[in-house]
Scaffold this motif. Structure first.
Motif, PDB file in Angstrom:
ATOM      1  N   PRO A 455       0.813  -1.226   0.000  1.00  0.00           N
ATOM      2  CA  PRO A 455       0.000   0.000   0.000  1.00  0.00           C
ATOM      3  C   PRO A 455       0.840   1.268   0.000  1.00  0.00           C
ATOM      4  O   PRO A 455       0.429   2.284  -0.555  1.00  0.00           O
ATOM      5  N   ALA A 456       2.021   1.212   0.636  1.00  0.00           N
ATOM      6  CA  ALA A 456       2.882   2.396   0.667  1.00  0.00           C
ATOM      7  C   ALA A 456       3.324   2.775  -0.741  1.00  0.00           C
ATOM      8  O   ALA A 456       3.430   3.961  -1.075  1.00  0.00           O
ATOM      9  N   ILE A 497       8.422   4.365   7.746  1.00  0.00           N
ATOM     10  CA  ILE A 497       7.916   4.925   6.487  1.00  0.00           C
ATOM     11  C   ILE A 497       8.991   4.772   5.404  1.00  0.00           C
ATOM     12  O   ILE A 497      10.133   5.192   5.598  1.00  0.00           O
ATOM     13  N   PRO A 498       8.681   4.181   4.255  1.00  0.00           N
ATOM     14  CA  PRO A 498       9.665   4.042   3.175  1.00  0.00           C
ATOM     15  C   PRO A 498      10.208   5.407   2.735  1.00  0.00           C
ATOM     16  O   PRO A 498       9.472   6.406   2.716  1.00  0.00           O
ATOM     17  N   LEU A 501       8.373   7.445  -0.013  1.00  0.00           N
ATOM     18  CA  LEU A 501       7.118   8.016   0.468  1.00  0.00           C
ATOM     19  C   LEU A 501       7.390   9.195   1.395  1.00  0.00           C
ATOM     20  O   LEU A 501       6.725  10.229   1.318  1.00  0.00           O
ATOM     21  N   LEU A 502       8.390   9.063   2.252  1.00  0.00           N
ATOM     22  CA  LEU A 502       8.735  10.141   3.176  1.00  0.00           C
ATOM     23  C   LEU A 502       9.234  11.362   2.414  1.00  0.00           C
ATOM     24  O   LEU A 502       9.015  12.511   2.825  1.00  0.00           O
ATOM     25  N   ASP A 503       9.895  11.134   1.282  1.00  0.00           N
ATOM     26  CA  ASP A 503      10.434  12.232   0.485  1.00  0.00           C
ATOM     27  C   ASP A 503       9.324  13.103  -0.098  1.00  0.00           C
ATOM     28  O   ASP A 503       9.557  14.264  -0.437  1.00  0.00           O
ATOM     29  N   ARG A 504       8.127  12.563  -0.223  1.00  0.00           N
ATOM     30  CA  ARG A 504       7.004  13.320  -0.788  1.00  0.00           C
ATOM     31  C   ARG A 504       6.250  14.145   0.255  1.00  0.00           C
ATOM     32  O   ARG A 504       5.303  14.839  -0.097  1.00  0.00           O
TER      33      ARG A 504
END
Length: 809
Positions: A455-456, A497-498, A501-504
């Motif tokens: 889902p991530a 958190i991957p 995904l965290l970069d966004r």
């Protein structure tokens, strides 16, 4: 015609030998007879069949035959399109006797003939009509037992064939059943069965009747199988047609009934859906797709499963807010007032939200950022998301991502599956009714991946402003613009958190509350809410500041306010119960407005019981080898006491208390650092000879890890070696290196709050973290003395009483 054939067969059988001998010809001489060809019917000897002639030459041949013996030769062309020459005619023909003649109004002549014998053609000439020179073929084959058996088998097969066929007259079946020669059997069967011309000619040219009988038996079996297959297919088609006609008839009746009752005349709902689709602001391609689906729905039976799936899909699509947007609140003053009224403190988070509102007034593209609120449980991250929606004047939707394992929860299921639904994103937008809501992605760090997908990874497109304007849900199959949606995620920790995904996301830390902040939150939010829950007011029940502080200090130890909320609720329930019991013991009726009670620190234990957190704690550090460290967890800051003892042994290092790999490495670094600086600290270089060093972190059921315990281990080891206690009420944190550097750490505010909750008055931190002290509330910094150092030796000198070492800073 078949009835006529049967009648003539009966008549022929009655006349017997008289008719048979009347047209028999001599077999040992050549005969010259009128000749004509036919290309469809094949006439066998001893069989009766009609033929139709319209050609003038054929009619003249027929008339010549009638004037003489009524005998005529009928031949069969090899190629029907070519001339009637001998080269284009099979050499074997049939001699026929004319039984009946009928001239039709259009000039055609119908002739009923009976096959007499096969003849072999010698020549064919033409003189007004065709004349054939032929010789009778006599090839009598005796009818043996095998032939008789074959004839009987064929009769049974034909009876089965006629029963399946259903249209062969009973007289014909009887005639064939009475046939006793191969020629009669072959001729009659070939006449009444729709065999191809080439098959009939093959049987006609074959003079071996035994072979013909075997072949016709096989052919009849094949015809039976074909008939059965045709009947089966016909039955299916008829059944489907009957069902279709029945459904159509019933649907038409339903329409008429509904029309009389004034009900909807569009049971499928396709007409209404087409009107709604036309109003949607979609591109031409997507609108054509939806229109095509709506038209297909109109052609389906309303009660069919496919119609239900398609109707649900189209209703979901048209109900989405493709064009509907809410107007943003443009007043910074009003937005700030809403944020302050609903949440206490959280200065950084509020400032970032107000910045966003301000930039929206100048941003032409108006792309929404993705905020991620990170902090301990109970600090108000979820409720802050709701406040953001209120401050912007937008609708609010919440999606709980905790435990989500299936990618389809985000991107939806294919609509062909039974029970398929759009993903949580589209469902939240549909529920809010606008295309620009505030959507809270709660517990984004609790997403789990499995074989069904990650889902991530599906959230990468959702949270990317450069991609989400064409987000395509698997269920919708057409893109939906998410660029107007303001996404706010919440998490307790960033580690799960991957990275992509965290970069966004833009991370905003929501830190734990101080005792003063918790007191204010209790007075402004918690107590009024709980009073309203039980139907009382602050005029009836009140809390003193001391009572709230006692609840915070003696009954809760947390970064957030969830336990504080529970304890306040427990106090109010207990008061309500006690007051009700008092009224029941008296004579006066119970009235809620008569309740008056003030919660103080003196009566608090009567309501909540004994203190859950003792007054004295290990923070006093009154034992050699004990030091108090500070740690950050997902639940906020906490104290981390470390104990070190030296005992006789073999120089082993024993680590207990569920220490992680990083903490184990920190222990090795601390021991190596102390060994390399024995002279500096006045320690015997052979202190570890024949000695085991045991390092233990209490609360062994809890896993512990991280590099910030380096200075704690070093100070505890020196304390154990020198048998000297560290200064009282001192806590510390910092990573060390082998060269003696004291490196910065994270989560300083949470750690300092934990130290304050545990009664520490002095906190040692790396010099590089001095700039973070300003983020700590003033009421905390006023109570704590900070010691900042960049070197380990300087930190050690400040932790012990003066005179402990030869050199002191």
């Amino acid at each position: 015609m078949k009835n006529l054939l049967s009648k003539l067969q009966k008549k022929k059988s009655k006349t017997g030998q008289e008719n048979s001998t009347r047209h028999q010809l001599t077999s040992n001489i050549k005969h010259v007879l009128p000749y004509l060809t036919i290309g469809e019917t094949v006439i066998f000897p001893n069989t009766i069949a009609p033929i139709f002639i319209s050609n003038q030459s054929d009619i003249k041949a027929f008339e010549s035959s009638m004037e003489k013996s009524k005998n005529i030769v009928i031949g069969y062309p090899i190629d029907k399109k070519k001339s009637k020459s001998l080269n284009n005619t099979y050499k074997t023909a049939v001699l026929c006797h004319i039984l009946q003649v009928l001239k039709l109004p259009d000039g055609t002549v119908r002739i009923l003939v009976e096959g007499v014998n096969k003849v072999k053609l010698s020549t064919i000439t033409f003189n007004e009509f065709y004349i054939a020179e032929c010789k009778i073929i006599n090839n009598p084959i005796p009818i043996d037992t095998k032939t008789k058996s074959l004839i009987e088998v064929i009769k049974k097969i034909f009876t089965e064939y006629s029963s399946i066929h259903g249209k062969i007259p009973e007289e014909v079946v009887t005639t064939i059943d009475r046939s006793d020669t191969p020629d009669k059997i072959l001729g009659n069967i070939c006449f009444v069965t729709p065999l191809p011309y080439a098959v009939k000619i093959k049987y006609f040219l074959e003079n071996n009747n035994l072979i013909n009988l075997e072949n016709i038996a096989v052919t009849l079996k094949s015809e039976i199988e074909i008939l059965r297959l045709q009947q089966n297919l016909h039955g299916r088609v008829k059944k489907n047609l009957e069902k279709t006609q029945r459904d159509y008839f019933l649907n038409e009746q339903i329409k008429e009934i509904n029309k009389e009752l004034g009900k909807d005349e569009d049971p499928s709902g396709s007409d209404q859906l087409l009107k709604q689709i036309e109003k949607l602001e979609l591109n031409v391609k997507d609108k054509e797709k939806l229109t095509k689906d709506a038209n297909r729905l109109n052609k389906l039976q309303p009660m069919s499963p496919e119609a239900g799936i398609l109707r649900t899909y189209l209703e979901t699509v048209v109900e989405l807010p493709w064009n509907n947007k809410s107007e943003d609140l443009v007043s910074l003053k009003k937005a700030k007032s809403i944020l302050n009224d609903e949440h206490y403190n959280m200065v950084k988070a509020k400032d970032r939200i107000l910045d966003f509102i301000a930039v929206r007034q100048f941003d032409v593209e108006k792309k929404s950022p993705v905020l991620c609120l990170v902090g301990p449980p109970g600090t108000g991250k979820t409720s802050l998301g709701k406040s953001v929606a209120n401050s912007l004047g937008r609708e609010f939707g919440r999606i709980s991502l905790g435990g989500v394992r299936d990618e389809a929860e985000i991107r939806g299921h294919r609509k062909t599956y039974i029970g398929a639904l759009p993903g949580k994103i589209i469902q939240a937008i549909k529920k809010t009714g606008v295309k620009n809501p505030v959507i809270l992605l709660d517990e984004i760090d609790k997403i789990a991946a499995e074989y069904k997908g990650d889902p991530a990874a599906a959230l990468l497109e959702v949270l990317d402003p450069e991609q989400n304007h064409t987000f395509t849900d698997h269920y919708l199959e057409i893109p939906f613009d998410l660029s107007d949606v303001l996404f706010i995620a919440t998490a307790n920790s960033l580690n799960p958190i991957p990275a992509p995904l965290l970069d966004r996301m833009e991370v905003l830390e929501i830190q734990g509350y101080t005792e003063i902040e918790k007191t204010e939150i209790a007075k402004r939010f918690i107590i009024p809410k709980q009073l309203k829950t039980i139907g009382l007011t602050d005029a009836q029940i009140s809390f003193t500041d001391d009572s709230l502080l006692k609840i915070i200090r003696k009954f809760t130890r947390e970064s957030g306010v969830r336990n504080l909320n529970r304890n306040v609720a427990s106090v109010l329930r207990k008061i309500a119960r006690l007051k009700l019991e008092e009224f029941e013991e008296g004579d006066e009726p119970f009235k809620a407005e008569d309740i008056k009670f003030e919660v103080t620190d003196e009566n608090l234990n009567d309501l909540l019981g004994d203190d859950k957190i003792p007054d004295e704690d290990i923070k006093d550090s009154t034992v050699p080898g004990l030091s108090v460290g500070l740690a950050w967890t997902q639940l906020g800051g906490t104290v981390l006491p470390l104990e070190i003892v030296l005992s006789k042994g073999k120089g082993r290092i024993i680590l207990t208390g569920q220490l992680g790999d990083v903490m184990k490495e920190s222990a090795q670094i601390a021991i190596s650092y102390v060994k390399s600086n024995c002279e500096l600290f006045g320690i015997d270089p052979d202190f570890d000879k024949d000695v085991d060093i045991h390092i233990h972190a209490p609360e062994g059921a809890i896993k512990k890890d991280g590099p910030s315990a380096g200075i704690t281990m070093t100070s505890a080891l020196i304390s154990a070696i020198k048998q000297t206690c560290i200064n009282k009420k001192t806590a510390m944190t910092g990573e060390i290196t082998l060269t003696g550097q004291l490196l910065p750490i994270g989560g300083l505010k949470e750690k300092v709050l934990a130290a304050a909750r545990n009664g520490s008055t002095d906190v040692l931190i790396p010099l590089a973290n001095k700039k973070d002290i300003k983020d700590i509330p003033k009421e905390i910094t006023d109570k704590i003395t900070f010691h900042t150092h960049s070197r380990v030796d300087e930190a050690i000198f400040s932790l012990f009483p003066k005179g402990t070492f030869n050199k002191n800073s």
